[in-house]
Design an enzyme around this catalytic site. Structure first.
Site, PDB file in Angstrom:
ATOM      1  CG  HIS A   9     -18.861 -65.020 -26.277  1.00  0.00           C
ATOM      2  ND1 HIS A   9     -17.902 -65.970 -26.044  1.00  0.00           N
ATOM      3  CD2 HIS A   9     -19.643 -65.504 -27.268  1.00  0.00           C
ATOM      4  CE1 HIS A   9     -18.089 -66.992 -26.862  1.00  0.00           C
ATOM      5  NE2 HIS A   9     -19.143 -66.728 -27.614  1.00  0.00           N
ATOM      6  CG  HIS A 106     -17.007 -68.600 -23.855  1.00  0.00           C
ATOM      7  ND1 HIS A 106     -16.005 -67.711 -24.124  1.00  0.00           N
ATOM      8  CD2 HIS A 106     -16.538 -69.807 -24.244  1.00  0.00           C
ATOM      9  CE1 HIS A 106     -14.975 -68.364 -24.653  1.00  0.00           C
ATOM     10  NE2 HIS A 106     -15.279 -69.635 -24.732  1.00  0.00           N
ATOM     11  CE  LYS A 113     -11.585 -69.119 -22.949  1.00  0.00           C
ATOM     12  NZ  LYS A 113     -10.525 -68.182 -23.121  1.00  0.00           N
ATOM     13  CB  CYS A 115     -16.533 -65.386 -20.823  1.00  0.00           C
ATOM     14  SG  CYS A 115     -17.417 -64.766 -22.235  1.00  0.00           S
TER      15      CYS A 115
END
Length: 132
Positions: A9, A106, A113, A115
């Site tokens: 992350h 992630h 997302k 990330c």
């Protein structure tokens, strides 16, 4: 716990700002969570800090917390060489401990997302084959 995923992350904080596991813990408490959702935090200088103990289920990827460990790079898009070295070292340690685990970003498990804003699997394959 049967760990099958190691998930990378980012904190989505400005790359110029360093924050700690204690900061993230406080932010997650403010959101009504039971505390920091990640198991490890990697600060801008490459220092690693503990979040949740490995024996506690994480709170970092919806529908994937029961079989995963989460590690968070401080920053948004531009990580330091020290952070990437620490990430590599920690993932290698976890893979020794959890040999059935696979590495993900992630974004690989949640299409909404971006990330950690890089292709973790590609980075791992290149880095591991070069022996960082």
């Amino acid at each position: 716990m049967n760990i099958t995923k190691l998930i990378v992350h980012c904190s989505d904080t400005p790359d110029s700002r360093d924050v700690s596991a204690a900061d993230i813990h406080r932010w997650h408490l403010e959101q009504g969570w039971s505390g920091i959702g990640y198991h490890k935090i990697i600060k801008r200088d490459g220092t690693i800090e503990n979040g949740r103990p490995e024996y506690w289920y994480g709170a970092h990827v919806k529908d994937h917390n029961l079989d995963s460990l989460g590690i968070c790079l401080i920053g948004r898009k531009h990580y330091t060489n020290q952070q990437m070295q620490t990430l590599y070292d920690q993932l290698k340690l976890w893979l020794k401990k959890y040999p059935k685990a696979k590495i993900y970003g992630h974004r690989d498990l949640d299409n909404n997302k971006s990330c950690p804003n890089f292709n973790v699997q590609q980075w791992w394959d290149i880095t591991f084959s070069n022996g960082l």
